[in-house]
Design an enzyme around this catalytic site. Structure first.
Site, PDB file in Angstrom:
ATOM      1  N   LYS A  57     119.172 -52.361  27.094  1.00  0.00           N
ATOM      2  CA  LYS A  57     118.692 -52.034  25.624  1.00  0.00           C
ATOM      3  C   LYS A  57     119.125 -50.716  25.258  1.00  0.00           C
ATOM      4  O   LYS A  57     119.807 -50.756  23.987  1.00  0.00           O
ATOM      5  CB  LYS A  57     117.247 -52.143  25.169  1.00  0.00           C
ATOM      6  CG  LYS A  57     116.683 -53.629  25.469  1.00  0.00           C
ATOM      7  CD  LYS A  57     117.225 -54.626  24.466  1.00  0.00           C
ATOM      8  CE  LYS A  57     117.035 -56.322  24.992  1.00  0.00           C
ATOM      9  NZ  LYS A  57     117.792 -57.246  24.080  1.00  0.00           N
ATOM     10  N   SER A 105     114.266 -52.822  21.384  1.00  0.00           N
ATOM     11  CA  SER A 105     112.944 -52.667  21.869  1.00  0.00           C
ATOM     12  C   SER A 105     112.318 -51.451  21.997  1.00  0.00           C
ATOM     13  O   SER A 105     112.962 -50.649  22.408  1.00  0.00           O
ATOM     14  CB  SER A 105     112.953 -53.833  23.469  1.00  0.00           C
ATOM     15  OG  SER A 105     111.969 -53.303  23.886  1.00  0.00           O
ATOM     16  N   LEU A 132     101.642 -61.655  28.190  1.00  0.00           N
ATOM     17  CA  LEU A 132     100.334 -61.754  28.241  1.00  0.00           C
ATOM     18  C   LEU A 132      99.711 -62.910  27.417  1.00  0.00           C
ATOM     19  O   LEU A 132      99.070 -63.875  27.926  1.00  0.00           O
ATOM     20  CB  LEU A 132      99.676 -60.379  27.491  1.00  0.00           C
ATOM     21  CG  LEU A 132      98.338 -60.437  27.288  1.00  0.00           C
ATOM     22  CD1 LEU A 132      97.512 -60.417  28.537  1.00  0.00           C
ATOM     23  CD2 LEU A 132      97.985 -59.188  26.436  1.00  0.00           C
ATOM     24  N   SER A 146      95.102 -62.396  35.058  1.00  0.00           N
ATOM     25  CA  SER A 146      94.646 -60.946  35.689  1.00  0.00           C
ATOM     26  C   SER A 146      94.852 -59.924  34.611  1.00  0.00           C
ATOM     27  O   SER A 146      96.122 -60.031  34.096  1.00  0.00           O
ATOM     28  CB  SER A 146      95.609 -60.613  36.855  1.00  0.00           C
ATOM     29  OG  SER A 146      95.528 -61.672  37.898  1.00  0.00           O
ATOM     30  N   GLY A 185     105.127 -50.257  36.635  1.00  0.00           N
ATOM     31  CA  GLY A 185     106.127 -50.179  35.534  1.00  0.00           C
ATOM     32  C   GLY A 185     105.434 -50.172  34.026  1.00  0.00           C
ATOM     33  O   GLY A 185     106.303 -50.107  33.215  1.00  0.00           O
ATOM     34  N   TYR A 206     111.686 -54.061  18.639  1.00  0.00           N
ATOM     35  CA  TYR A 206     110.522 -54.944  18.595  1.00  0.00           C
ATOM     36  C   TYR A 206     109.538 -54.175  19.308  1.00  0.00           C
ATOM     37  O   TYR A 206     109.629 -53.582  20.483  1.00  0.00           O
ATOM     38  CB  TYR A 206     110.698 -56.039  18.919  1.00  0.00           C
ATOM     39  CG  TYR A 206     111.980 -56.984  18.572  1.00  0.00           C
ATOM     40  CD1 TYR A 206     112.613 -56.791  17.265  1.00  0.00           C
ATOM     41  CD2 TYR A 206     112.500 -57.725  19.308  1.00  0.00           C
ATOM     42  CE1 TYR A 206     113.886 -57.460  17.039  1.00  0.00           C
ATOM     43  CE2 TYR A 206     113.567 -58.516  18.871  1.00  0.00           C
ATOM     44  CZ  TYR A 206     114.301 -58.392  17.756  1.00  0.00           C
ATOM     45  OH  TYR A 206     115.356 -59.147  17.474  1.00  0.00           O
ATOM     46  N   ASN A 261     123.260 -70.356  25.628  1.00  0.00           N
ATOM     47  CA  ASN A 261     123.505 -71.069  26.800  1.00  0.00           C
ATOM     48  C   ASN A 261     122.564 -71.740  27.499  1.00  0.00           C
ATOM     49  O   ASN A 261     122.735 -72.291  28.586  1.00  0.00           O
ATOM     50  CB  ASN A 261     124.158 -69.932  27.925  1.00  0.00           C
ATOM     51  CG  ASN A 261     123.084 -69.064  28.276  1.00  0.00           C
ATOM     52  OD1 ASN A 261     122.020 -69.018  27.904  1.00  0.00           O
ATOM     53  ND2 ASN A 261     123.513 -67.838  28.988  1.00  0.00           N
ATOM     54  N   ASP A 320     128.087 -69.448  26.059  1.00  0.00           N
ATOM     55  CA  ASP A 320     127.617 -68.225  26.863  1.00  0.00           C
ATOM     56  C   ASP A 320     128.546 -67.053  26.136  1.00  0.00           C
ATOM     57  O   ASP A 320     129.305 -67.112  25.964  1.00  0.00           O
ATOM     58  CB  ASP A 320     127.757 -68.393  28.341  1.00  0.00           C
ATOM     59  CG  ASP A 320     127.140 -67.300  28.982  1.00  0.00           C
ATOM     60  OD1 ASP A 320     127.223 -66.228  28.694  1.00  0.00           O
ATOM     61  OD2 ASP A 320     126.423 -67.312  30.158  1.00  0.00           O
ATOM     62  N   TYR A 343     116.529 -53.955  32.874  1.00  0.00           N
ATOM     63  CA  TYR A 343     116.342 -54.600  31.556  1.00  0.00           C
ATOM     64  C   TYR A 343     116.504 -53.487  30.457  1.00  0.00           C
ATOM     65  O   TYR A 343     117.055 -53.685  29.276  1.00  0.00           O
ATOM     66  CB  TYR A 343     115.364 -55.632  31.349  1.00  0.00           C
ATOM     67  CG  TYR A 343     114.702 -55.896  30.069  1.00  0.00           C
ATOM     68  CD1 TYR A 343     115.531 -56.781  29.226  1.00  0.00           C
ATOM     69  CD2 TYR A 343     113.828 -55.138  29.632  1.00  0.00           C
ATOM     70  CE1 TYR A 343     115.095 -57.124  27.868  1.00  0.00           C
ATOM     71  CE2 TYR A 343     113.076 -55.428  28.306  1.00  0.00           C
ATOM     72  CZ  TYR A 343     114.008 -56.252  27.448  1.00  0.00           C
ATOM     73  OH  TYR A 343     113.550 -56.640  26.257  1.00  0.00           O
TER      74      TYR A 343
END
Ligand code: UFG
Length: 346
Positions: A158, A127, A205, A221, A302, A182, A34, A60, A154
């Site tokens: 999963k 994940s 990162l 940071s 988190g 993953y 989408n 979508d 999120y």
């Protein structure tokens, strides 16, 4: 006849690299995306690498009539690799309903269409987030480690999607699935024709590092150096995206050739090696020769302290392993960032 595979989220970071590997392995790819977090010109990048333009439909996956239209238009889809999902951990806390809706309805719609169109295999982007912080005795974490309460909506999507897929396959539906968990995918295709292109300020990162090295961001940071790890920074299992893409090809082959031993199989996809954030920064500086402006700041809410995967099952059963070094991955990410600059993208 080439086997036809539907790749949802195929213009995204992992989806585009997987499309390349599928095409190079002789598959015919139909992409639906989408474009909520990617750009249609990724299709040009894929074609430039492989010489084959994948079919692309801006659809979508929560839009059932449009999705059904794709299966009607492109007959003979044999397998689905489902990447399309919202993936920003922080945003998911702000907009939980968007995340639950998008990530679960897409999956349900695809699964519903599979029996109707005779699609046999489903590969799902899961994940290592489902493991949360594994107990110390469970590191490196295996597929059998308990799944923990998710740290974010999120992460919860999963887990829920894994359950939806498992329940559906076990209901007697004529569908087999592989859940790929993953670890942290990084890098870009060695051609620098496709790569990771986050919208706005990166959360992850590697894009933050390459954008800082390029001068787009002033300073990286490092979120905490007081963790219970050798140098105090968090530890992750960083896997090169091209290696990760190849795991999908292996998984699809396994299902389409009927080699899977269970209706739903789970594989960790990582390198098996933990690398700290500070080690990664040092490696980036060494292999690119660019000095990185960074400072240690407080912990990010988190964050998991340390996680890396036991990948014996993927190595032995799937016959796949990560072969590229961290240096290769980071050099490719830097090359991609430089290419974005040359193209005037950022
Ligand atoms: N980090 C920094 N500074 C930054 C960004 C990240 O120090 O600017 C640190 C984080 O604190 C963490 C490590 O770098 O220790 C990796 O952070 P990422 O955001 O790149 O990745 P995460 O491991 O937090 O999360 C990733 C994906 C999630 C997925 C999770 C587990 O972004 O979608 O892996 O699979 F859920």
């Amino acid at each position: 006849m080439k086997k036809r595979i539907l790749v949802t989220g195929g213009t995204g970071f992992i989806g585009s690299h997987t499309t390349v590997e599928l095409q190079q392995a002789g598959y015919d790819v139909v992409i639906v995306d989408n474009l909520s977090n990617s750009n249609a010109d990724v299709v040009d990048g894929i074609e430039a690498i492989t010489g084959i333009r994948p079919i692309f439909e801006k659809v979508d996956c929560t839009d059932m009539p449009a999705l059904r239209g794709v299966f009607e238009k492109y007959e003979g889809i044999q397998g689905i690799i489902h990447f399309a999902a919202s993936k920003a951990v922080g945003e998911s806390v702000q907009k939980p309903l968007d995340y639950y809706f998008n990530n679960t309805v897409s999956t349900i719609n695809l699964l519903r269409l599979m029996p109707e169109f005779g699609v046999k295999g489903f590969i799902f982007s899961s994940s290592c987030t489902v493991y949360g912080q594994p107990d110390p005795e469970n590191l490196p974490v295996t597929e059998n480690a308990p799944r923990k309460k998710a740290e974010s909506p999120y992460g919860n999507t999963k887990k829920i999607d894994e359950d939806i897929i498992t329940d559906f396959c076990n209901s007697g539906a004529p569908v087999n699935a592989i859940l790929l968990r993953y670890f942290n995918p990084i890098g870009a295709h060695p051609s620098a024709l496709i790569g990771e292109l986050p919208n706005g300020v990166p959360n992850n990162l590697i894009p933050y590092i390459t954008q800082t090295a390029m001068g787009i961001r002033e300073c990286l940071s490092v979120f905490g150096n007081d963790y219970d790890t050798p140098d105090g920074s968090c530890i992750r299992d960083f896997i090169y995206v091209v290696d990760l893409a190849k795991a999908h090809v292996a998984a699809m082959e396994r299902i389409l050739e009927g080699k899977n031993e269970e209706r739903v199989e789970v594989f960790n996809v990582g390198t098996g090696k933990g690398v700290s954030v500070l080690e990664l920064i040092n490696t980036f500086e060494k292999c690119t020769g660019v000095k990185l402006n960074y400072k240690i700041t407080g912990r990010r809410m988190g964050d998991i302290e340390k996680v890396w995967g036991n990948v014996d099952k993927a190595n032995n059963v799937l016959g796949w392993r990560a072969v590229h070094s961290l240096e290769d991955s980071l050099s490719s990410a830097w090359k991609w960032q430089q290419r974005l600059r040359e193209r005037g993208v950022m």
